[in-house]
Motif scaffolding. Structure first.
Motif, PDB file in Angstrom:
ATOM      1  N   ARG A  29      -5.119 -29.902  38.972  1.00  0.00           N
ATOM      2  CA  ARG A  29      -4.042 -29.128  37.699  1.00  0.00           C
ATOM      3  C   ARG A  29      -4.202 -27.790  37.508  1.00  0.00           C
ATOM      4  NH1 ARG A  29      -4.145 -33.970  33.476  1.00  0.00           N
ATOM      5  NH2 ARG A  29      -3.226 -35.781  34.739  1.00  0.00           N
ATOM      6  N   GLY A  30      -5.118 -26.838  38.375  1.00  0.00           N
ATOM      7  CA  GLY A  30      -5.462 -25.432  37.904  1.00  0.00           C
ATOM      8  C   GLY A  30      -7.081 -25.515  37.843  1.00  0.00           C
ATOM      9  N   THR A  31      -7.199 -24.320  37.186  1.00  0.00           N
ATOM     10  CA  THR A  31      -8.606 -23.933  37.079  1.00  0.00           C
ATOM     11  C   THR A  31      -9.135 -24.461  35.614  1.00  0.00           C
ATOM     12  OG1 THR A  31      -8.181 -22.141  38.374  1.00  0.00           O
ATOM     13  CG2 THR A  31     -10.297 -21.959  37.230  1.00  0.00           C
ATOM     14  N   ALA A  32     -10.343 -24.735  35.570  1.00  0.00           N
ATOM     15  CA  ALA A  32     -10.769 -25.244  34.478  1.00  0.00           C
ATOM     16  C   ALA A  32     -12.368 -25.173  34.177  1.00  0.00           C
ATOM     17  CB  ALA A  32     -10.699 -27.082  34.134  1.00  0.00           C
ATOM     18  N   PRO A  33     -12.778 -24.910  33.172  1.00  0.00           N
ATOM     19  CA  PRO A  33     -14.271 -24.708  32.999  1.00  0.00           C
ATOM     20  C   PRO A  33     -15.154 -26.027  33.350  1.00  0.00           C
ATOM     21  CG  PRO A  33     -13.412 -24.670  30.804  1.00  0.00           C
ATOM     22  CD  PRO A  33     -12.275 -24.960  31.850  1.00  0.00           C
ATOM     23  N   VAL A  34     -16.397 -25.866  33.880  1.00  0.00           N
ATOM     24  CA  VAL A  34     -17.126 -27.219  34.274  1.00  0.00           C
ATOM     25  C   VAL A  34     -18.442 -26.444  34.043  1.00  0.00           C
ATOM     26  CG1 VAL A  34     -17.241 -26.750  36.615  1.00  0.00           C
ATOM     27  CG2 VAL A  34     -17.568 -28.825  35.957  1.00  0.00           C
ATOM     28  N   THR A  35     -19.273 -27.425  33.146  1.00  0.00           N
ATOM     29  CA  THR A  35     -20.712 -26.986  32.871  1.00  0.00           C
ATOM     30  C   THR A  35     -21.620 -27.825  33.886  1.00  0.00           C
ATOM     31  OG1 THR A  35     -20.077 -26.546  30.622  1.00  0.00           O
ATOM     32  CG2 THR A  35     -22.244 -26.608  31.211  1.00  0.00           C
ATOM     33  N   VAL A  36     -22.487 -27.025  34.515  1.00  0.00           N
ATOM     34  CA  VAL A  36     -23.393 -27.450  35.536  1.00  0.00           C
ATOM     35  C   VAL A  36     -24.585 -27.395  35.010  1.00  0.00           C
ATOM     36  CG1 VAL A  36     -21.769 -27.736  37.349  1.00  0.00           C
ATOM     37  CG2 VAL A  36     -23.364 -25.662  37.157  1.00  0.00           C
ATOM     38  N   TYR A  37     -25.724 -28.046  35.697  1.00  0.00           N
ATOM     39  CA  TYR A  37     -27.249 -27.841  35.041  1.00  0.00           C
ATOM     40  C   TYR A  37     -28.224 -27.437  36.151  1.00  0.00           C
ATOM     41  CZ  TYR A  37     -25.440 -29.145  30.428  1.00  0.00           C
ATOM     42  OH  TYR A  37     -24.864 -29.272  29.372  1.00  0.00           O
ATOM     43  N   ASP A  38     -27.683 -27.069  37.298  1.00  0.00           N
ATOM     44  CA  ASP A  38     -28.694 -26.746  38.337  1.00  0.00           C
ATOM     45  C   ASP A  38     -27.854 -25.645  39.313  1.00  0.00           C
ATOM     46  OD1 ASP A  38     -27.799 -28.326  41.221  1.00  0.00           O
ATOM     47  OD2 ASP A  38     -27.283 -29.516  39.539  1.00  0.00           O
ATOM     48  N   SER A  39     -28.882 -25.015  40.031  1.00  0.00           N
ATOM     49  CA  SER A  39     -28.211 -23.720  40.662  1.00  0.00           C
ATOM     50  C   SER A  39     -27.738 -24.549  42.265  1.00  0.00           C
ATOM     51  CB  SER A  39     -29.592 -22.663  41.061  1.00  0.00           C
ATOM     52  OG  SER A  39     -30.550 -23.372  41.611  1.00  0.00           O
ATOM     53  N   ARG A  40     -28.078 -25.660  42.432  1.00  0.00           N
ATOM     54  CA  ARG A  40     -27.703 -25.872  43.791  1.00  0.00           C
ATOM     55  C   ARG A  40     -26.041 -26.226  43.643  1.00  0.00           C
ATOM     56  NH1 ARG A  40     -32.658 -29.741  45.630  1.00  0.00           N
ATOM     57  NH2 ARG A  40     -33.555 -29.229  43.635  1.00  0.00           N
ATOM     58  N   THR A  41     -25.750 -26.862  42.516  1.00  0.00           N
ATOM     59  CA  THR A  41     -24.327 -27.223  42.356  1.00  0.00           C
ATOM     60  C   THR A  41     -23.675 -25.951  42.008  1.00  0.00           C
ATOM     61  OG1 THR A  41     -25.198 -29.401  41.261  1.00  0.00           O
ATOM     62  CG2 THR A  41     -22.749 -28.518  40.942  1.00  0.00           C
ATOM     63  N   ASP A  56     -32.989 -23.915  40.300  1.00  0.00           N
ATOM     64  CA  ASP A  56     -33.313 -23.974  38.645  1.00  0.00           C
ATOM     65  C   ASP A  56     -32.603 -25.019  38.217  1.00  0.00           C
ATOM     66  OD1 ASP A  56     -30.836 -22.702  37.524  1.00  0.00           O
ATOM     67  OD2 ASP A  56     -31.576 -20.897  38.883  1.00  0.00           O
ATOM     68  N   HIS A  57     -32.893 -25.222  36.724  1.00  0.00           N
ATOM     69  CA  HIS A  57     -31.845 -26.066  36.087  1.00  0.00           C
ATOM     70  C   HIS A  57     -31.324 -25.558  34.718  1.00  0.00           C
ATOM     71  CE1 HIS A  57     -33.007 -29.641  38.558  1.00  0.00           C
ATOM     72  NE2 HIS A  57     -34.234 -29.189  38.559  1.00  0.00           N
ATOM     73  N   ILE A  58     -30.927 -24.357  35.083  1.00  0.00           N
ATOM     74  CA  ILE A  58     -30.147 -23.418  33.781  1.00  0.00           C
ATOM     75  C   ILE A  58     -28.752 -23.969  33.772  1.00  0.00           C
ATOM     76  CG2 ILE A  58     -29.628 -21.239  33.182  1.00  0.00           C
ATOM     77  CD1 ILE A  58     -32.235 -20.236  34.649  1.00  0.00           C
ATOM     78  N   ARG A  59     -28.468 -24.039  32.635  1.00  0.00           N
ATOM     79  CA  ARG A  59     -27.121 -24.442  32.261  1.00  0.00           C
ATOM     80  C   ARG A  59     -26.150 -23.320  32.550  1.00  0.00           C
ATOM     81  NH1 ARG A  59     -24.560 -25.250  26.477  1.00  0.00           N
ATOM     82  NH2 ARG A  59     -22.408 -25.369  26.967  1.00  0.00           N
ATOM     83  N   ARG A  60     -24.956 -23.245  33.131  1.00  0.00           N
ATOM     84  CA  ARG A  60     -23.985 -22.391  33.251  1.00  0.00           C
ATOM     85  C   ARG A  60     -22.656 -23.092  33.357  1.00  0.00           C
ATOM     86  NH1 ARG A  60     -27.758 -22.970  37.162  1.00  0.00           N
ATOM     87  NH2 ARG A  60     -28.342 -20.891  37.867  1.00  0.00           N
ATOM     88  N   THR A  61     -21.718 -22.082  32.829  1.00  0.00           N
ATOM     89  CA  THR A  61     -20.389 -22.770  32.833  1.00  0.00           C
ATOM     90  C   THR A  61     -19.508 -22.006  33.752  1.00  0.00           C
ATOM     91  OG1 THR A  61     -20.403 -23.443  30.466  1.00  0.00           O
ATOM     92  CG2 THR A  61     -18.227 -23.202  31.277  1.00  0.00           C
ATOM     93  N   LEU A  62     -18.771 -22.639  34.838  1.00  0.00           N
ATOM     94  CA  LEU A  62     -18.302 -22.156  35.943  1.00  0.00           C
ATOM     95  C   LEU A  62     -16.671 -22.498  35.790  1.00  0.00           C
ATOM     96  CD1 LEU A  62     -20.773 -22.710  38.667  1.00  0.00           C
ATOM     97  CD2 LEU A  62     -20.674 -20.769  37.470  1.00  0.00           C
ATOM     98  N   ASN A  63     -15.833 -21.610  36.603  1.00  0.00           N
ATOM     99  CA  ASN A  63     -14.403 -21.835  36.700  1.00  0.00           C
ATOM    100  C   ASN A  63     -14.503 -22.720  38.001  1.00  0.00           C
ATOM    101  OD1 ASN A  63     -13.043 -20.279  34.819  1.00  0.00           O
ATOM    102  ND2 ASN A  63     -13.531 -18.397  35.938  1.00  0.00           N
ATOM    103  N   PHE A  64     -13.659 -23.740  37.730  1.00  0.00           N
ATOM    104  CA  PHE A  64     -13.706 -24.894  38.716  1.00  0.00           C
ATOM    105  C   PHE A  64     -12.102 -25.159  39.021  1.00  0.00           C
ATOM    106  CE2 PHE A  64     -13.637 -29.202  40.701  1.00  0.00           C
ATOM    107  CZ  PHE A  64     -14.420 -29.080  41.834  1.00  0.00           C
TER     108      PHE A  64
END
Length: 145
Positions: A64-76, A52-60
């Motif tokens: 330097r540590g953990t940071a939020p990253v927003t991705v727009y597809d389920s494969r990533t 899918d191409h649903i936006r989600r913000t994940l911890n990555f």
């Protein structure tokens, strides 16, 4: 919970009704938030599209540590989840075997190239600094201020 329901449908081949029940969410909620990830069969039941191409913000994890990253597809998102699982395994067991598939790999998010951190020395430094606490949760949770 809607994305978790779709993921369960993909992994287990479950119907929307059954996966929603397992996740403790209504069909309506899943359809409201993740309809674009689903396809309707002729019998009226829904099945999950392979991606899918649903936006989600994940911890990555960054150097330097953990940071939020927003991705727009389920494969990533799946790649990030599998990477975070590999990091958890390394932190618990010092086994680098699952990190190997992420060596020299990257993805683009928010207009930037993000590289997977696989160097055991960097991971050990992050662990020693207490910077890996957020790896236990894949989805980034904003704290209200």
């Amino acid at each position: 919970m809607a994305l978790a329901t779709v993921a369960l449908m993909r992994r287990e081949g479950m119907s929307l009704s059954k996966a929603a029940r397992v996740q403790g969410v209504s069909r309506k909620t899943v359809l409201d938030f993740a309809r674009s990830a689903l396809r309707r069969r002729r019998d009226g039941e829904y099945w999950a599209h392979p991606y899918d191409h649903i936006r989600r913000t994940l911890n990555f994890l960054t150097p330097r540590g953990t940071a939020p990253v927003t991705v727009y597809d389920s494969r990533t998102a799946t790649d990030i989840a599998e990477y975070m699982n590999a990091v958890r395994k390394y932190v618990r067991t010092a086994d680098t075997s699952e990190l190997e598939r992420f060596r020299n790999k990257s993805f683009v998010a928010e207009g930037r190239v993000r590289r997977f951190v696989t160097d055991p020395e960097v991971l050990d430094e992050l662990a020693d600094a207490g910077s890996l606490a957020a790896i236990e949760n894949l989805y980034y949770a904003r704290v209200a201020s």
